[in-house]
Design a protein around this motif. Structure first.
Motif, short mmCIF file in Angstrom:
data_model
loop_
_atom_site.label_atom_id
_atom_site.label_comp_id
_atom_site.label_asym_id
_atom_site.label_seq_id
_atom_site.Cartn_x
_atom_site.Cartn_y
_atom_site.Cartn_z
N PHE A 1 0.83 -1.20 0.00
CA PHE A 1 0.00 0.00 0.00
C PHE A 1 0.87 1.26 0.00
O PHE A 1 0.66 2.19 -0.77
CB PHE A 1 -0.92 -0.01 1.22
CG PHE A 1 -1.62 1.30 1.44
CD1 PHE A 1 -2.71 1.67 0.65
CD2 PHE A 1 -1.20 2.19 2.43
CE1 PHE A 1 -3.35 2.89 0.84
CE2 PHE A 1 -1.82 3.41 2.62
CZ PHE A 1 -2.91 3.76 1.83
N TRP B 1 0.95 4.19 -2.65
CA TRP B 1 0.56 5.52 -2.18
C TRP B 1 1.66 6.54 -2.49
O TRP B 1 1.41 7.61 -3.02
CB TRP B 1 0.30 5.46 -0.68
CG TRP B 1 -0.22 6.75 -0.09
CD1 TRP B 1 -1.52 7.14 -0.02
CD2 TRP B 1 0.56 7.79 0.49
NE1 TRP B 1 -1.60 8.38 0.56
CE2 TRP B 1 -0.35 8.80 0.88
CE3 TRP B 1 1.93 7.98 0.70
CZ2 TRP B 1 0.07 9.99 1.50
CZ3 TRP B 1 2.35 9.16 1.30
CH2 TRP B 1 1.43 10.15 1.70
N LEU C 1 -8.79 4.77 2.34
CA LEU C 1 -8.03 4.55 1.12
C LEU C 1 -7.36 3.17 1.16
O LEU C 1 -7.42 2.40 0.22
CB LEU C 1 -6.98 5.65 0.95
CG LEU C 1 -6.06 5.54 -0.27
CD1 LEU C 1 -6.85 5.66 -1.56
CD2 LEU C 1 -4.98 6.61 -0.22
N GLU C 2 -6.74 2.89 2.30
CA GLU C 2 -6.02 1.62 2.40
C GLU C 2 -6.97 0.44 2.31
O GLU C 2 -6.70 -0.54 1.62
CB GLU C 2 -5.23 1.55 3.71
CG GLU C 2 -4.47 0.23 3.81
CD GLU C 2 -3.53 0.14 5.00
OE1 GLU C 2 -3.65 0.98 5.92
OE2 GLU C 2 -2.67 -0.76 4.99
N PHE D 1 -8.13 0.04 -1.27
CA PHE D 1 -7.00 -0.36 -2.10
C PHE D 1 -6.63 -1.82 -1.86
O PHE D 1 -6.47 -2.60 -2.79
CB PHE D 1 -5.80 0.53 -1.81
CG PHE D 1 -4.50 0.00 -2.39
CD1 PHE D 1 -4.17 0.22 -3.72
CD2 PHE D 1 -3.62 -0.72 -1.59
CE1 PHE D 1 -2.99 -0.27 -4.24
CE2 PHE D 1 -2.43 -1.22 -2.10
CZ PHE D 1 -2.11 -1.00 -3.43
N GLN D 2 -6.52 -2.19 -0.60
CA GLN D 2 -6.10 -3.55 -0.30
C GLN D 2 -7.11 -4.56 -0.81
O GLN D 2 -6.75 -5.59 -1.38
CB GLN D 2 -5.88 -3.75 1.21
CG GLN D 2 -4.76 -2.90 1.82
CD GLN D 2 -3.36 -3.38 1.46
OE1 GLN D 2 -3.19 -4.07 0.46
NE2 GLN D 2 -2.35 -2.97 2.23
N ALA E 1 -6.80 -4.73 -4.50
CA ALA E 1 -5.55 -5.33 -4.94
C ALA E 1 -5.57 -6.84 -4.77
O ALA E 1 -4.90 -7.56 -5.50
CB ALA E 1 -4.37 -4.72 -4.18
N ARG F 1 -11.82 -6.00 -10.50
CA ARG F 1 -11.61 -4.78 -9.72
C ARG F 1 -12.57 -3.66 -10.07
O ARG F 1 -13.07 -2.96 -9.19
CB ARG F 1 -10.16 -4.29 -9.93
CG ARG F 1 -9.18 -5.17 -9.21
CD ARG F 1 -7.77 -4.69 -9.41
NE ARG F 1 -6.84 -5.67 -8.86
CZ ARG F 1 -5.56 -5.73 -9.16
NH1 ARG F 1 -5.05 -4.85 -10.01
NH2 ARG F 1 -4.79 -6.64 -8.62
N VAL G 1 -7.29 5.27 -5.99
CA VAL G 1 -7.10 3.82 -5.90
C VAL G 1 -6.70 3.25 -7.25
O VAL G 1 -5.80 2.42 -7.35
CB VAL G 1 -8.38 3.12 -5.37
CG1 VAL G 1 -8.25 1.60 -5.50
CG2 VAL G 1 -8.64 3.50 -3.93
N GLU G 2 -7.34 3.72 -8.30
CA GLU G 2 -7.00 3.22 -9.63
C GLU G 2 -5.55 3.53 -9.99
O GLU G 2 -4.82 2.70 -10.52
CB GLU G 2 -7.95 3.80 -10.68
CG GLU G 2 -9.25 3.02 -10.75
CD GLU G 2 -10.26 3.62 -11.74
OE1 GLU G 2 -10.06 4.79 -12.13
OE2 GLU G 2 -11.21 2.92 -12.08
N MET H 1 -3.21 3.99 -7.92
CA MET H 1 -2.33 3.16 -7.10
C MET H 1 -2.28 1.73 -7.62
O MET H 1 -1.22 1.09 -7.65
CB MET H 1 -2.80 3.19 -5.63
CG MET H 1 -2.44 4.51 -4.94
SD MET H 1 -3.18 4.68 -3.31
CE MET H 1 -2.41 3.36 -2.43
N LEU H 2 -3.46 1.21 -8.02
CA LEU H 2 -3.46 -0.15 -8.57
C LEU H 2 -2.62 -0.19 -9.83
O LEU H 2 -1.89 -1.15 -10.07
CB LEU H 2 -4.90 -0.58 -8.87
CG LEU H 2 -5.77 -0.85 -7.65
CD1 LEU H 2 -7.23 -1.03 -8.07
CD2 LEU H 2 -5.28 -2.09 -6.90
#
Lengths: 191, 1003
Positions: free
Chosen positions: A176, A180, B10-11, B14-15, B18, B25, B43-44, B46-47
């Motif tokens: 993460f 980030w 967010l985490e 995201f997690q 992911a 997704r 998120v996108e 980040m992915l």
């Protein structure tokens, strides 16, 4: 040297037992040790050589603590302090380089500068430092993970050991954090 | 980009996303984010950063510089998809657009390397790479730099799985695995002939593809490592380290050193060995996980020093039957299949020293083929010397304990107190010993196999950690010996003698005694396969018997001498006869120890030397046997009024040992220090100085530079000068010696360092330079307050096993609580400290262990020794005084084994009696004194003034309780012995005289 080691081990043991010393007192000690190590190592290396944060931190560990394992807590305190110290050193170095570059005094970098991990572009170290500062305001542990993983160069396994969490947890959080940070830092530069 | 989105939310999103397969997704984000567009965008993004194959790590500082991805066109290649990622970079399947359209593999190297340098190297290598044309090597087609300045390589696309995965998935037998491995050897040979080294052979670089159903191995990445190698030396260690972490399990020791200069084709042979090991056993020689977790220097150390278990041993010690089952065998069957040829072939490829590996991949392949065809293979068990060398290399770290064990293993039993011997010297000794052993090859081989196998087993799964306790090792060997040996009594005898000597050095006297006595029994029953070894064993046993107050101590010593004479007699009967007469004369004279009675021996001595020069060539071990006899004569005169007569003996012993052993051998130094001692005590300072200087010079030549051994000799020279009041010179030597010792040992609180420091303090005190003494005294106080030196002495007498940890710690605390023993060593005073809690700890620790006279005598002697440092406490309270507590504790410890240790027990009991007198308990005091007298009666009759000195302490107790008769009964013969052995004027004799006068006065 052995005296330092004993002092340091004693300090660690005291912190472990919840004595009057606090983990904060480790920081200046480790910081000095790392700087001293970096300086003496540079003296032995060829000019232009860079040092590796990981090996510096581990060498500091050997010098300050020695081969005996002071236990999980002691390790945690040490690497916590060392990663923070390493981050400071890297940031200072990046700032100094930037200053020197602007001042056009490039030759002095080699003379004065202790070039640690110079592979990290100057702007990046400073940018990462700032981003991490934002991150740790919201989630302290994530800040510590960056310090340990990124600045001190520990592996997932070692980071997990220091933080007292499972390796899986570190791996997951690091995934993460990386994502980030990348988006935080460089979204606009992406092709 | 803003960071106003809640981090936790967010985490979480995201997690979860992911964790999902990419295809699901979008739907998930639709559901979860709703109209939180900002969150979704982030998120996108980040992915996306996960997908593009680049990673952020300390080693990849290119944070935001990731530019290549599917669809990107690089020169004439279009990236299609990621097919792999490793330490170097990312591998894409790509489409070559011209001149022909075809699929290729394109590897983009991570940032952090000097692209120009890499590309230049690649260009230089290109010619060689182009020459490589082999069906089992994937061709490297092209290379260059991307627009973003990263180096890339283009290779023939290989679709397949790694060789190990292929073998396991298809359940290949050992034979089939070897069949598949052979073409790999050929391919490597081909490349080597074209001058290309792979440098990174590992399963993922040896792919297996199917051609018409037939598996074909193919090596990828050939020649790429070299192009990137530049960064190791010229840029930074980063990349090297990362690469390292990727595959240390397959890396040769020389490659792991990262020097970058010293790698040749044989590094690939090593990696092939690892690969073969893994194909055969399912595991790499060293645990991958463990290597990953080890630091760089630890990895280097493991690769350099540790010897992995042979494949068959690895299998036989494995709990996991699946490895064998995959190869269609059970554990025992697979182990048997690997034992012998395959073991040796693999181990030869894995040699640390590349000169000992196969020279070429062809040779390795040929040996495997020979094995398949049942021809004799080139590889074989390594020679004895080499195996021992490896053994010592491995244990280099555990300096003191390993010194002990190596010394013991090679038969040179030397107390640590007489000198510090480096492993290097022990190694030399070991080689000599082994060379000797190789003369009787079968025996030696059986013994060494046994030791080495035992070691390798220890080394297998359980401990890759640095210091395998020597004690554990010995125990394991001893246990196996009790259960698993027995094919060859002579070999067992030899091994038991070796183990016995090792245990002696570790202070495990009772265990040592058991093995040594068994060795002697076997030798007597089955004949002496190794008479020199038997002789050595007898000498070790002699020391033990005296130490443990065994009744047959004299008999054993006598037997040792007889065996020694027999040994000499086999090759030099005339010499043996002379030497026999000489020793008899010494014994007869030693009884009296006056000048006249030693004359017959003195007359025989030169004749022995002359005859030896005729009968024995230099290098004959019998010289050393002779020396033991001469030293016996020297010791017979020790501290007697005629001590000066021993000079000739010590000179001869010194000369012979210097010639036959080495100047730095412990027994050589024993002779030197005896000679110097004799000379200085005789007031011949100049001669003593000359000898000491000669000895120092010999030592300095033997050691390239300074060492503890040299430092120690400088200290002795300093002491000699001190007695002549040559202060300045003594100061230079003693202070310098202290510095050298600290530098060599690294630990200012080690025994030798503390001893040296103590000597400096004494020097200044004797000299009257208080201002110079003070700082050193402070340092002494500082190190002894927390030092560890006591572990070396006297607690080094104690065993190292974990069961003794508590007792050892307690004794440590006791003995160096005040630094008292340091001062005792250098001749100062013991302080006034009350050791109450430490004494209690020792007693408590002992009570938790099964009774053993060895443990008892070590502990009790520590306590008694300390007690002597205190003046007796007069009047009531004596029992509770520091001295009283020490004596009471010693007494209570010894009560459990007073039958075994009558003399020491008597000393403690007499001390107790005296304390009771002070407390006014005369009745009990008398009883205890009586008990002490009975113990003395039971003690072996050692006719030595030492014994009389101990008796004198008991006599004081007799007198205190009014047992005048008993006092006289001991004192009268004791006094005669003292006068004979020490002379009437000697202080010890005078003390006995005074006691006797007191006894008579009471009458």
């Amino acid at each position: 040297m052995a005296d330092d080691r004993t002092e340091f081990t004693r300090l660690l043991a005291d912190i472990e037992k919840g004595g009057k010393h606090s983990a904060d007192e480790l920081l200046p000690l480790v910081y000095e040790e790392l700087r001293m190590l970096a300086r003496s190592r540079m003296a032995r290396e060829l000019p232009g050589q860079t040092l590796q944060a990981t090996s510096l931190v581990h060498e500091a560990w050997m010098r300050l603590v020695g081969p005996e394992d002071p236990g999980w807590n002691g390790k945690g305190h040490f690497f916590g302090a060392a990663s923070l110290a390493m981050r400071r050193i890297l940031v200072e170095q990046a700032r100094r380089k930037k200053r020197l570059k602007h001042g056009g005094d490039r030759d002095r970098v080699a003379l004065e500068g202790v070039d640690i991990a110079a592979e990290i572009p100057v702007a990046d170290v400073l940018a990462v430092d700032e981003a991490v500062a934002r991150l740790e305001r919201q989630d302290e542990r994530k800040g510590r993970i960056v310090n340990l993983r990124y600045f001190a160069g520990l592996t997932n396994h070692e980071t997990a050991e220091v933080l007292g969490v499972s390796e899986g947890t570190v791996e997951r959080e690091w995934r993460f954090i990386k994502a980030w940070l990348k988006t935080e830092l460089g979204g606009d530069e992406r092709a | 980009m803003g960071s106003e989105i809640d981090l936790q939310r967010l985490e979480q999103v995201f997690q979860q996303a992911a964790d999902l397969p990419a295809a699901q997704r979008e739907a998930f984000l639709d559901r979860t984010c709703g109209d939180e567009t900002e969150l979704r965008t982030r998120v996108e993004a980040m992915l996306g950063s996960l997908e593009d194959g680049a990673s952020l790590s300390l080693n990849d500082p290119g944070l935001a510089r990731v530019t290549e991805g599917a669809g990107t066109v690089i020169d004439r290649y279009k990236l299609l998809q990621v097919i792999g990622e490793g330490g170097f970079g990312v591998v894409y399947m790509a489409e070559q657009l011209q001149p022909v359209r075809r699929k290729v593999a394109l590897k983009i190297i991570k940032l952090g390397m000097d692209t120009k340098e890499v590309v230049a190297r690649f260009e230089a290598e290109r010619q060689a790479l182009a020459m490589m044309d082999h069906p089992h090597i994937a061709k490297v087609l092209d290379g260059g730099a991307t627009e973003t300045g990263r180096p890339y390589f283009v290779m023939e696309l290989v679709r397949g799985v790694s060789i190990t995965a292929y073998c396991d998935k298809n359940g290949l037998t050992t034979q089939q695995r070897i069949d598949l491995f052979l073409p790999v050897c050929q391919a490597v040979q081909h490349a080597h002939q074209k001058g290309v080294i792979h440098r990174d052979l590992k399963p993922s670089n040896v792919m297996v593809t199917l051609h018409d159903g037939v598996p074909v191995p193919k090596i990828i990445d050939f020649g790429i490592a070299k192009a990137m190698h530049t960064s190791l030396t010229e840029r930074t260690l980063f990349t090297a380290y990362e690469r390292f972490i990727g595959t240390p399990a397959y890396m040769s020791p020389e490659q792991a050193e990262l020097s970058g200069l010293d790698v040749d084709t044989r590094t690939d042979i090593y990696s092939l060995g690892v690969l073969l090991y893994e194909l055969l056993t399912g595991t790499t020689p060293f645990d991958t996980q463990q290597l990953r977790q080890a630091g760089l220097s630890e990895i280097q150390r493991i690769l350099r020093e540790d010897t992995p278990p042979r494949p068959s041993v690895r299998i036989s010690t494995s709990q996991d039957a699946t490895v064998a089952a995959t190869r269609k065998l059970d554990i025992a069957g697979l182990s048997k299949r690997l034992a012998g040829d395959l073991d040796w072939i693999v181990m030869k490829a894995l040699e640390k020293d590349r000169a000992r590996r196969y020279d070429t991949a062809l040779e390795l392949g040929d040996d495997l083929r020979r094995h398949l065809e049942d021809e004799p293979v080139l590889a074989g068990p390594p020679s004895q010397i080499y195996r021992l060398r490896k053994l010592f290399a491995k244990h280099r770290g555990a300096a003191v304990s390993i010194t002990v064990v190596t010394l013991a293993l090679v038969g040179g039993l030397v107390g640590i107190g007489t000198g510090y011997v480096h492993t290097r010297d022990a190694l030399e000794l070991a080689e000599e010993e082994t060379a000797r052993a190789e003369a009787s090859a079968r025996l030696a081989s059986e013994v060494t196999d046994f030791l080495v196998d035992t070691l390798a087993l220890t080394n297998a799964g359980v401990s890759l950690q640095a210091d395998l306790s020597v004690r554990t090792l010995l125990d394991r060997t001893a246990r196996r010996l009790d259960t698993a040996f027995g094919t060859e009594p002579a070999a067992e005898a030899r091994l038991r003698a070796t183990i016995g000597r090792a245990y002696t050095s570790l202070g495990e006297h009772e265990t040592a005694e058991r093995h040594l006595r068994r060795a002697l029994e076997l030798s007597e029953a089955f004949g002496e396969a190794d008479p020199v070894g038997l002789y050595d064993a007898l000498w070790s046993l002699t020391h033990i018997c005296f130490y443990l107050e065994r009744q047959d101590a004299f008999a054993v010593a006598q037997q040792a001498r007889v065996v020694g004479l027999e040994l000499i007699g086999r090759q030099a009967p005339v010499l043996a006869d002379l030497q026999r007469r000489f020793i008899q004369a010494v014994e007869a004279g030693a009884h009296q120890r006056d000048a006249e009675s030693m004359l017959p021996a003195e007359a025989l001595f030169p004749r022995c030397l002359e005859q030896a020069a005729v009968d024995l060539p230099p290098g004959d071990p019998m010289w050393l046997v002779l020396c033991d006899g001469f030293a016996h004569a020297g010791y017979a005169l020790w501290y007697t009024p005629n001590e000066g007569h021993s000079e000739a003996y010590w000179r001869a012993v010194l000369d012979i040992r210097r010639r036959e052993l080495s100047p730095n051998d412990g027994t050589t130094n024993e002779a030197l220090s005896q000679l110097v001692g004799v000379l200085s005590r005789a007031g011949r300072g100049t001669d003593a100085e000359a000898e000491m200087r000669a000895g120092l010079e010999a030592l300095q030549q033997a050691y390239a530079g300074d060492s503890v051994q040299v430092a120690y000799a400088r200290q002795l020279l300093g002491q000699v000068l001190l007695t002549q009041q040559r202060w300045d010179e003594a100061e230079a030597l003693l202070v310098g010696s202290h510095e050298i010792i600290i530098e060599s040992v690294g630990d200012p609180s080690s025994f030798y360092a503390v001893e040296a420091l103590g000597r400096v303090v004494r020097l200044y005190e004797d000299w009257g330079r208080e201002e110079r003494a003070a700082p050193f005294r402070d340092r002494l106080a500082a190190v002894t307050a927390r030092g560890r030196w006591v572990q070396v002495w006297p607690v080094q007498q104690l065993v190292y096993g974990p069961e003794h940890a508590e007792l050892r710690a307690a004794l440590d605390a006791l003995v160096h609580g005040s630094g008292g023993f340091v001062y005792a060593v250098v001749g100062g005073e013991v302080s006034d400290t009350d050791f109450g809690p430490e004494v209690d700890r020792v007693v408590a620790a002992l009570s938790r262990l099964p009774p053993s006279s060895n443990r008892a005598i070590i502990s009790a002697r520590c306590l008694l020794g300390l007690a002597q440092g205190y003046a007796p406490h007069e009047g009531p309270g004596a029992l509770g005084s520091p001295r009283g507590r020490l004596l009471v504790a010693a007494d209570s410890i010894l009560r459990g084994c007073e039958d075994d240790l009558p003399l020491t027990a008597a000393e403690a009991r007499a001390g107790l009696a005296q304390l009771l007198v002070e407390e006014g308990e005369r009745g009990r005091a008398r009883m205890e004194a009586q008990a002490a007298a009975e113990l003395v009666d039971r003690a072996p009759r050692y006719e030595h003034w030492f014994v009389v000195a101990v008796q004198a302490r008991i006599v004081r107790a007799f007198l205190a309780v009014g047992m005048v008769d008993q006092a006289e009964a001991l004192l009268v013969p004791g006094r005669e012995l003292m006068i004979r052995q020490l002379g009437a004027a000697h202080p010890e004799t005078q003390a006995v005289e005074a006691l006797l006068a007191e006894a008579r006065g009471r009458r």
